[in-house]
Design a protein around this motif. Structure first.
Motif, short mmCIF file in Angstrom:
data_model
loop_
_atom_site.label_atom_id
_atom_site.label_comp_id
_atom_site.label_asym_id
_atom_site.label_seq_id
_atom_site.Cartn_x
_atom_site.Cartn_y
_atom_site.Cartn_z
N ASP A 172 0.84 -1.21 0.00
CA ASP A 172 0.00 0.00 0.00
C ASP A 172 0.88 1.25 0.00
OD1 ASP A 172 -2.32 -1.46 -0.02
OD2 ASP A 172 -2.64 -1.35 2.16
N GLU A 173 0.21 2.39 -0.23
CA GLU A 173 0.95 3.64 -0.31
C GLU A 173 0.28 4.73 0.51
OE1 GLU A 173 1.30 4.49 -4.48
OE2 GLU A 173 2.72 2.83 -4.79
N ARG B 38 4.79 7.91 -0.59
CA ARG B 38 4.92 8.64 -1.85
C ARG B 38 4.87 10.13 -1.53
NH1 ARG B 38 3.89 5.47 -6.32
NH2 ARG B 38 5.36 6.95 -7.24
N THR C 119 -2.11 14.21 -8.33
CA THR C 119 -3.14 13.42 -9.03
C THR C 119 -2.53 12.13 -9.57
OG1 THR C 119 -4.10 15.51 -9.67
CG2 THR C 119 -4.97 13.58 -10.77
N GLU C 120 -1.32 12.26 -10.12
CA GLU C 120 -0.68 11.07 -10.69
C GLU C 120 -0.30 10.05 -9.61
OE1 GLU C 120 2.46 12.11 -13.37
OE2 GLU C 120 1.06 13.20 -14.65
N LEU C 121 -0.02 10.55 -8.40
CA LEU C 121 0.39 9.63 -7.33
C LEU C 121 -0.79 8.86 -6.74
CD1 LEU C 121 3.00 11.65 -5.22
CD2 LEU C 121 3.42 9.67 -6.68
N LEU C 122 -1.99 9.40 -6.88
CA LEU C 122 -3.15 8.75 -6.27
C LEU C 122 -3.55 7.54 -7.11
CD1 LEU C 122 -5.33 11.86 -5.32
CD2 LEU C 122 -3.60 10.68 -3.96
N GLY C 123 -3.46 6.36 -6.49
CA GLY C 123 -3.77 5.15 -7.25
C GLY C 123 -4.54 4.15 -6.41
N SER C 124 -4.68 2.97 -6.93
CA SER C 124 -5.50 1.95 -6.25
C SER C 124 -4.84 1.48 -4.94
CB SER C 124 -5.72 0.75 -7.17
OG SER C 124 -4.47 0.19 -7.46
N ARG C 125 -3.51 1.73 -4.80
CA ARG C 125 -2.84 1.31 -3.56
C ARG C 125 -2.77 2.43 -2.53
NH1 ARG C 125 -0.97 -3.95 -3.82
NH2 ARG C 125 -1.49 -3.71 -1.61
N THR C 126 -3.22 3.64 -2.90
CA THR C 126 -3.13 4.75 -1.94
C THR C 126 -4.16 4.56 -0.83
OG1 THR C 126 -2.70 6.14 -3.87
CG2 THR C 126 -2.99 7.27 -1.76
N ARG D 183 -11.39 9.05 -5.51
CA ARG D 183 -10.77 7.72 -5.57
C ARG D 183 -10.99 6.96 -4.26
NH1 ARG D 183 -8.57 11.65 -8.28
NH2 ARG D 183 -7.50 11.29 -10.27
#
Ligand code: PMP
Length: 429
Positions: A137-138, A165, A181-188, A216
């Motif tokens: 996770d992040e 991150r 925005t680019e850092l926000l993902g499914s693991r955040t 998200r």
């Protein structure tokens, strides 16, 4: 994705700062009279206190409240049947409601007493974080973080095999929303950022950040240590999930602070510390814990601190937080103009939306020397890394000198600062 495209697709950020034009301007001279310490001399000169980001001074009303509590009211809360204990309990309950109103939280149960911002963030990391963050996770923080909003997440990531991150900041000291925005993902699992940077003064577009994260389904923690004394904070408008601040930075006592957490999140969180006050029932076989906020408040609380914080919030509310914000914006503009006239001075943190914090360097003179020379003139500023070593590295400096404003500072203070700064170079000539 290029920055222009992303920013072009987003609505203009809204800032929860003093943009509302107040009807009666703040009378700073009258405000000063409420703070007894401002009458004292330092090194034979009148005190010019410009270290408000480190801690604020206390108005007489808060000092009197602390004295009254210990002189007339002292008793432990919760457990007593006698009058004093009932009164102390009522005072703490009223203080919780006062904080709720101040932050416009939906429910007083969402207000948890802690020692300060640092403990609030540790509480979230140790309880919510340990349950919700796993391997791979992040957690997203930013380059402008105070160490208090790095270390608890870094330790959690190490323990869980998760990854920190980092959202970069621009040369002016603004968060790069495109990169965020680019850092926000499914693991955040969480975004944790400051409302206002203690080293740069930048007011972050927190409503926009919350919107980006919530789209998200990512919760957001805001470190509000540098915001609450300087601008209206409306948690329901911001929409964040966690918010932390320290009483001592909002004219209240040290050793007490607030964690706001959304009720639905508090309900799923395990206790942080365990002990008296946190339980529903105890046997040697099993303990049932109380609902929030009691579940998170182990032991005797800092009762004097709590009632002192309520007095500080009442004081600030009576001044008018919109008036305070507008006044500080004027003073910041005056201070920025005055400092730009000082030969060799370079401001670090020049975002268009700033609170009253001015970080700077003068030539290659070490900021500690700048602070020491100013101290001789009775001007109190801070010099150092401000618990923001990664940010200092980002700007290529080991430290900065920092002047930070509050509602009792005046144009005379700003002039005294600028005059003292002009002497610094002469010492090294
Ligand atoms: N975050 C920020 C942005 C701060 O300015 C501070 C205090 N310098 C903290 C966290 C830590 O606050 P405290 O020491 O009161 O817990």
């Amino acid at each position: 994705m290029p920055m222009a495209n992303i920013q072009g697709s987003l609505p203009a950020p809204r800032y929860t700062c003093g943009t509302v034009a107040p009807r009666t301007p703040l009378d700073a001279a009258a405000v000063r009279r409420d703070f007894p310490i401002l009458r004292r001399d330092v090194r034979g000169r009148p005190l010019v206190y410009l270290d408000n980001a480190a801690t604020t001074q206390k108005p007489q009303r808060v000092i009197d409240r602390l004295v009254r509590y210990y002189s007339d009211e002292n008793a432990n809360v919760h457990r007593g049947v006698h009058l004093l204990s009932a009164e102390a309990t009522d005072a703490c309950d009223a203080a919780r409601e006062r904080v709720r109103q101040f932050l416009n939280a939906a429910d007083a149960r969402e207000i948890v007493w802690v020692r300060g911002t640092t403990e609030a963030i540790n509480l979230v990391a140790e309880t919510w974080g340990r349950a919700r963050v796993g391997a791979g996770d992040e957690i997203v923080v930013s380059e402008m973080e105070h160490h208090s909003n790095i270390l608890p997440w870094q330790a959690l990531c190490e323990e869980k095999g998760a990854r920190l991150r980092v959202v970069p900041v621009t040369d002016t000291g603004e968060l790069r929303l495109d990169a965020c925005t680019e850092l926000l993902g499914s693991r955040t699992r969480l975004v944790a950022v400051p409302h206002v940077s203690n080293a740069l003064g930048t007011i972050n577009p927190v409503e926009e950040l919350v919107r980006l994260a919530h789209e998200r389904s990512i919760p957001v923690l805001l470190d509000g240590a540098q915001a609450v004394a300087h601008m209206p904070v409306d948690l329901q408008a911001i929409g964040c999930d966690f918010y932390a601040f320290s009483a001592h930075k909002v004219f209240g006592p040290t050793g007490i602070g607030v964690l706001y957490a959304r009720a639905s999140l508090l309900d799923e969180m395990r206790p942080y510390q365990r002990g008296g006050g946190t339980i529903r029932s105890v046997s040697f076989e099993e303990t049932l814990y109380a609902d929030a906020p009691g579940r998170f408040e182990a032991g005797t609380p800092h009762i004097a601190g709590i009632v002192g914080l309520a007095a500080a919030i009442e004081y600030l509310t009576d001044l008018g937080i919109a008036q305070v914000a507008a006044y500080e914006q004027e003073l910041l503009a005056a201070a920025t103009a005055a400092l730009s006239e000082v030969p060799g001075l370079r401001l670090i943190g020049t975002a268009p939306h700033k609170a009253g914090i001015l970080s700077f360097a003068i030539d290659d003179i070490h900021p500690h020397d700048v602070g020491t020379i100013l101290d001789r003139s009775g001007v109190a500023i801070r010099a150092g890394h401000h618990c923001c070593q990664p940010l200092m590295a980002r700007f290529g400096v080991p430290a900065t000198a920092r002047a930070s404003l509050a509602c009792y500072n005046t144009r005379e203070d700003v002039q005294a600062l600028a005059a003292a700064l002009r002497t610094v170079r002469t010492v090294f000539a």
